[in-house]
Structure formats: structure tokens, C-alpha cells
Design a protein around this motif. Structure first.
Motif, PDB file in Angstrom:
ATOM      1  N   PHE A   1      -2.978  14.979  -8.136  1.00 24.50           N
ATOM      2  CA  PHE A   1      -2.247  13.996  -7.349  1.00 24.50           C
ATOM      3  C   PHE A   1      -3.220  13.136  -6.565  1.00 24.50           C
ATOM      4  O   PHE A   1      -4.195  13.643  -6.012  1.00 24.50           O
ATOM      5  CB  PHE A   1      -1.271  14.699  -6.400  1.00 24.50           C
ATOM      6  N   GLY A   2      -2.919  11.833  -6.506  1.00 24.80           N
ATOM      7  CA  GLY A   2      -3.874  10.914  -5.925  1.00 24.80           C
ATOM      8  C   GLY A   2      -3.532  10.377  -4.561  1.00 24.80           C
ATOM      9  O   GLY A   2      -4.411   9.938  -3.831  1.00 24.80           O
ATOM     10  N   SER A   3      -2.261  10.410  -4.174  1.00 21.09           N
ATOM     11  CA  SER A   3      -1.837   9.829  -2.900  1.00 21.09           C
ATOM     12  C   SER A   3      -1.182  10.905  -2.058  1.00 21.09           C
ATOM     13  O   SER A   3      -0.251  11.564  -2.517  1.00 21.09           O
ATOM     14  CB  SER A   3      -0.863   8.682  -3.134  1.00 21.09           C
ATOM     15  N   TRP A   4      -1.652  11.037  -0.829  1.00 18.77           N
ATOM     16  CA  TRP A   4      -1.236  12.147   0.015  1.00 18.77           C
ATOM     17  C   TRP A   4      -0.727  11.667   1.371  1.00 18.77           C
ATOM     18  O   TRP A   4      -1.197  10.659   1.906  1.00 18.77           O
ATOM     19  CB  TRP A   4      -2.418  13.090   0.263  1.00 18.77           C
ATOM     20  N   GLY A   5       0.224  12.438   1.916  1.00 19.96           N
ATOM     21  CA  GLY A   5       0.636  12.215   3.286  1.00 19.96           C
ATOM     22  C   GLY A   5      -0.307  12.920   4.245  1.00 19.96           C
ATOM     23  O   GLY A   5      -1.282  13.559   3.819  1.00 19.96           O
ATOM     24  N   GLN A   6      -0.006  12.838   5.541  1.00 17.69           N
ATOM     25  CA  GLN A   6      -0.889  13.398   6.561  1.00 17.69           C
ATOM     26  C   GLN A   6      -0.595  14.870   6.841  1.00 17.69           C
ATOM     27  O   GLN A   6      -1.383  15.547   7.499  1.00 17.69           O
ATOM     28  CB  GLN A   6      -0.773  12.589   7.856  1.00 17.69           C
ATOM     29  N   GLY A   7       0.536  15.360   6.364  1.00 17.20           N
ATOM     30  CA  GLY A   7       0.882  16.762   6.529  1.00 17.20           C
ATOM     31  C   GLY A   7       1.768  17.031   7.734  1.00 17.20           C
ATOM     32  O   GLY A   7       1.773  16.280   8.706  1.00 17.20           O
ATOM     33  N   THR A   8       2.517  18.129   7.646  1.00 11.51           N
ATOM     34  CA  THR A   8       3.347  18.583   8.760  1.00 11.51           C
ATOM     35  C   THR A   8       3.203  20.093   8.871  1.00 11.51           C
ATOM     36  O   THR A   8       3.217  20.810   7.876  1.00 11.51           O
ATOM     37  CB  THR A   8       4.822  18.164   8.560  1.00 11.51           C
ATOM     38  N   GLN A   9       3.049  20.569  10.103  1.00 13.08           N
ATOM     39  CA  GLN A   9       2.798  21.989  10.328  1.00 13.08           C
ATOM     40  C   GLN A   9       4.092  22.788  10.286  1.00 13.08           C
ATOM     41  O   GLN A   9       5.079  22.422  10.936  1.00 13.08           O
ATOM     42  CB  GLN A   9       2.115  22.196  11.684  1.00 13.08           C
ATOM     43  N   VAL A  10       4.074  23.880   9.542  1.00 15.60           N
ATOM     44  CA  VAL A  10       5.173  24.838   9.526  1.00 15.60           C
ATOM     45  C   VAL A  10       4.615  26.176   9.995  1.00 15.60           C
ATOM     46  O   VAL A  10       3.650  26.692   9.419  1.00 15.60           O
ATOM     47  CB  VAL A  10       5.774  24.984   8.112  1.00 15.60           C
ATOM     48  N   THR A  11       5.215  26.723  11.033  1.00 14.52           N
ATOM     49  CA  THR A  11       4.793  28.005  11.569  1.00 14.52           C
ATOM     50  C   THR A  11       5.979  28.949  11.578  1.00 14.52           C
ATOM     51  O   THR A  11       7.016  28.637  12.168  1.00 14.52           O
ATOM     52  CB  THR A  11       4.230  27.862  12.984  1.00 14.52           C
ATOM     53  N   VAL A  12       5.820  30.092  10.912  1.00 14.77           N
ATOM     54  CA  VAL A  12       6.881  31.090  10.839  1.00 14.77           C
ATOM     55  C   VAL A  12       6.414  32.307  11.632  1.00 14.77           C
ATOM     56  O   VAL A  12       5.500  33.026  11.217  1.00 14.77           O
ATOM     57  CB  VAL A  12       7.193  31.474   9.387  1.00 14.77           C
ATOM     58  N   SER A  13       7.051  32.531  12.772  1.00 12.49           N
ATOM     59  CA  SER A  13       6.590  33.587  13.662  1.00 12.49           C
ATOM     60  C   SER A  13       7.677  33.934  14.648  1.00 12.49           C
ATOM     61  O   SER A  13       8.535  33.117  14.979  1.00 12.49           O
ATOM     62  CB  SER A  13       5.332  33.138  14.406  1.00 12.49           C
ATOM     63  N   TRP A  14       7.589  35.192  15.143  1.00 12.42           N
ATOM     64  CA  TRP A  14       8.487  35.585  16.230  1.00 12.42           C
ATOM     65  C   TRP A  14       8.006  34.981  17.536  1.00 12.42           C
ATOM     66  O   TRP A  14       8.655  34.967  18.518  1.00 12.42           O
ATOM     67  CB  TRP A  14       8.555  37.113  16.324  1.00 12.42           C
TER      68      TRP A  14
ATOM     69  N   GLN B   1       0.842  -1.192   0.000  1.00  9.74           N
ATOM     70  CA  GLN B   1       0.000   0.000   0.000  1.00  9.74           C
ATOM     71  C   GLN B   1       0.876   1.241   0.000  1.00  9.74           C
ATOM     72  O   GLN B   1       1.795   1.367   0.787  1.00  9.74           O
ATOM     73  CB  GLN B   1      -0.907   0.012   1.229  1.00  9.74           C
ATOM     74  N   LEU B   2       0.579   2.154  -0.914  1.00 11.41           N
ATOM     75  CA  LEU B   2       1.356   3.377  -1.052  1.00 11.41           C
ATOM     76  C   LEU B   2       1.149   4.253   0.175  1.00 11.41           C
ATOM     77  O   LEU B   2       0.019   4.534   0.563  1.00 11.41           O
ATOM     78  CB  LEU B   2       0.911   4.102  -2.304  1.00 11.41           C
ATOM     79  N   LYS B   3       2.254   4.687   0.794  1.00 11.04           N
ATOM     80  CA  LYS B   3       2.182   5.536   1.981  1.00 11.04           C
ATOM     81  C   LYS B   3       3.243   6.623   1.905  1.00 11.04           C
ATOM     82  O   LYS B   3       4.380   6.365   1.511  1.00 11.04           O
ATOM     83  CB  LYS B   3       2.387   4.709   3.243  1.00 11.04           C
ATOM     84  N   LEU B   4       2.849   7.837   2.284  1.00 12.06           N
ATOM     85  CA  LEU B   4       3.760   8.982   2.339  1.00 12.06           C
ATOM     86  C   LEU B   4       3.713   9.574   3.743  1.00 12.06           C
ATOM     87  O   LEU B   4       2.624   9.771   4.295  1.00 12.06           O
ATOM     88  CB  LEU B   4       3.343  10.040   1.325  1.00 12.06           C
ATOM     89  N   VAL B   5       4.876   9.858   4.297  1.00  9.99           N
ATOM     90  CA  VAL B   5       4.946  10.428   5.642  1.00  9.99           C
ATOM     91  C   VAL B   5       5.853  11.648   5.615  1.00  9.99           C
ATOM     92  O   VAL B   5       7.042  11.536   5.310  1.00  9.99           O
ATOM     93  CB  VAL B   5       5.469   9.409   6.665  1.00  9.99           C
ATOM     94  N   GLU B   6       5.279  12.794   5.964  1.00 10.03           N
ATOM     95  CA  GLU B   6       6.055  14.032   6.025  1.00 10.03           C
ATOM     96  C   GLU B   6       6.642  14.219   7.417  1.00 10.03           C
ATOM     97  O   GLU B   6       6.062  13.796   8.426  1.00 10.03           O
ATOM     98  CB  GLU B   6       5.182  15.245   5.713  1.00 10.03           C
ATOM     99  N   SER B   7       7.784  14.896   7.474  1.00 12.71           N
ATOM    100  CA  SER B   7       8.408  15.252   8.748  1.00 12.71           C
ATOM    101  C   SER B   7       9.260  16.492   8.547  1.00 12.71           C
ATOM    102  O   SER B   7       9.525  16.900   7.406  1.00 12.71           O
ATOM    103  CB  SER B   7       9.261  14.099   9.276  1.00 12.71           C
ATOM    104  N   GLY B   8       9.675  17.083   9.652  1.00 12.64           N
ATOM    105  CA  GLY B   8      10.572  18.229   9.588  1.00 12.64           C
ATOM    106  C   GLY B   8       9.918  19.574   9.835  1.00 12.64           C
ATOM    107  O   GLY B   8      10.602  20.597   9.871  1.00 12.64           O
ATOM    108  N   GLY B   9       8.615  19.589  10.012  1.00 13.62           N
ATOM    109  CA  GLY B   9       7.948  20.850  10.294  1.00 13.62           C
ATOM    110  C   GLY B   9       8.247  21.342  11.693  1.00 13.62           C
ATOM    111  O   GLY B   9       8.868  20.650  12.495  1.00 13.62           O
ATOM    112  N   GLY B  10       7.814  22.570  11.967  1.00 12.67           N
ATOM    113  CA  GLY B  10       8.018  23.128  13.296  1.00 12.67           C
ATOM    114  C   GLY B  10       7.835  24.623  13.292  1.00 12.67           C
ATOM    115  O   GLY B  10       7.315  25.208  12.340  1.00 12.67           O
ATOM    116  N   LEU B  11       8.289  25.234  14.384  1.00 16.66           N
ATOM    117  CA  LEU B  11       8.212  26.683  14.559  1.00 16.66           C
ATOM    118  C   LEU B  11       9.577  27.284  14.248  1.00 16.66           C
ATOM    119  O   LEU B  11      10.598  26.831  14.786  1.00 16.66           O
ATOM    120  CB  LEU B  11       7.802  27.010  15.991  1.00 16.66           C
ATOM    121  N   VAL B  12       9.589  28.294  13.404  1.00  8.93           N
ATOM    122  CA  VAL B  12      10.842  28.950  13.028  1.00  8.93           C
ATOM    123  C   VAL B  12      10.597  30.443  12.923  1.00  8.93           C
ATOM    124  O   VAL B  12       9.494  30.886  12.588  1.00  8.93           O
ATOM    125  CB  VAL B  12      11.381  28.365  11.700  1.00  8.93           C
ATOM    126  N   GLN B  13      11.616  31.229  13.215  1.00 14.27           N
ATOM    127  CA  GLN B  13      11.490  32.677  13.106  1.00 14.27           C
ATOM    128  C   GLN B  13      11.606  33.119  11.650  1.00 14.27           C
ATOM    129  O   GLN B  13      12.230  32.421  10.834  1.00 14.27           O
ATOM    130  CB  GLN B  13      12.580  33.352  13.933  1.00 14.27           C
TER     131      GLN B  13
END
Length: 125
Positions: free
Chosen positions: A112-125, A1-13
Motif C-alpha cells: 500500500f502506498g498511501s497512508w493515514g496518520q493513525g489512531t490509537q486504540v487501547t484496550v485495558s481495564w 492530493q490523496l489524503k486519508l484520515v482515521e478517527s474513532g480510536g480511544g480507550l475501551v475495556q
């Protein structure tokens, strides 16, 4: 089964950098076009960047050109999105998605037909 997993998101200035990863399993990445997309709160999902199955062709949205770089390591079954000079308006959930290279037409979410669950990216002070 095709699976995609995102990583590396986070809070950055603002002005900072992040590298997102999209790890694929259940299929051979070599035969697929991979796209990165994002969806900010209250907005529609939009394309960020796409890369061909070989990595020889890339596409970027105007809003990220010169700041983001997409790449892939087919041996590791992983696609990356290096994001530099981040701005508050880059804040969103970032998704990777796959489509067979035989079926690829446009770098848009509907293509696009197959998607990962997503990763949050927040750019803020």
C-alpha cells in the motif's frame, strides 16, 4: 492530493467495541482497495483487514476473524472497521491505507502506498 484520515480510536475495556473510520479526500475511493493495519509498541506493522474497491471481497487476519468487520461507503468516501470483543492484544495504532485496484496484489503493509496518520486504540481495564 490523496489524503486519508482515521478517527474513532480511544480507550475501551476488554470485551468492548469501537468503530474506526477512514475518510478519504482528493481521490475517488471507488477505484481503490483499502486496508486497515496496526502497529503495537515495539512491533512491526501488521495487516488487519482489506476490502476490495467494490466492497464485494474482504480479507481478515486470523487474529481478528469473527470479531472485526470491514465495510465501505463509497458515496461517503469512507471505510469503516467495526471492532467487537476487543482484547488487550488489540492495543495498537491503527492505520488505513489505499492502493489503486489495478496495482493491488496482497493485503500487506508493503503493498500500500498511501497512508493515514493513525489512531490509537487501547484496550485495558
Amino acid at each position: 492530493q490523496l489524503k486519508l484520515v482515521e478517527s474513532g480510536g480511544g480507550l475501551v475495556q476488554p470485551g468492548g467495541s469501537l468503530r474506526l473510520s477512514c475518510a478519504a479526500s482528493g481521490f475517488i475511493l471507488d477505484f481503490y482497495v483499502i486496508g486497515w493495519f496496526r502497529q503495537a509498541s515495539g512491533k512491526e506493522r501488521e495487516e488487519v483487514s482489506c476490502i476490495s474497491s467494490s466492497g464485494g471481497s474482504t480479507m481478515y487476519a486470523d487474529s481478528v476473524k469473527g470479531r472485526f468487520t470491514i465495510s465501505r461507503d463509497n458515496a461517503k468516501n469512507t471505510v469503516y472497521l467495526q471492532m467487537n470483543s476487543l482484547k488487550p492484544e488489540d492495543t495498537a495504532v491503527y492505520y488505513c491505507a489505499a492502493i489503486s485496484r489495478a496495482l493491488f496484489r496482497l493485503c500487506v503493509p508493503g503493498g500500500f502506498g498511501s497512508w493515514g496518520q493513525g489512531t490509537q486504540v487501547t484496550v485495558s481495564w
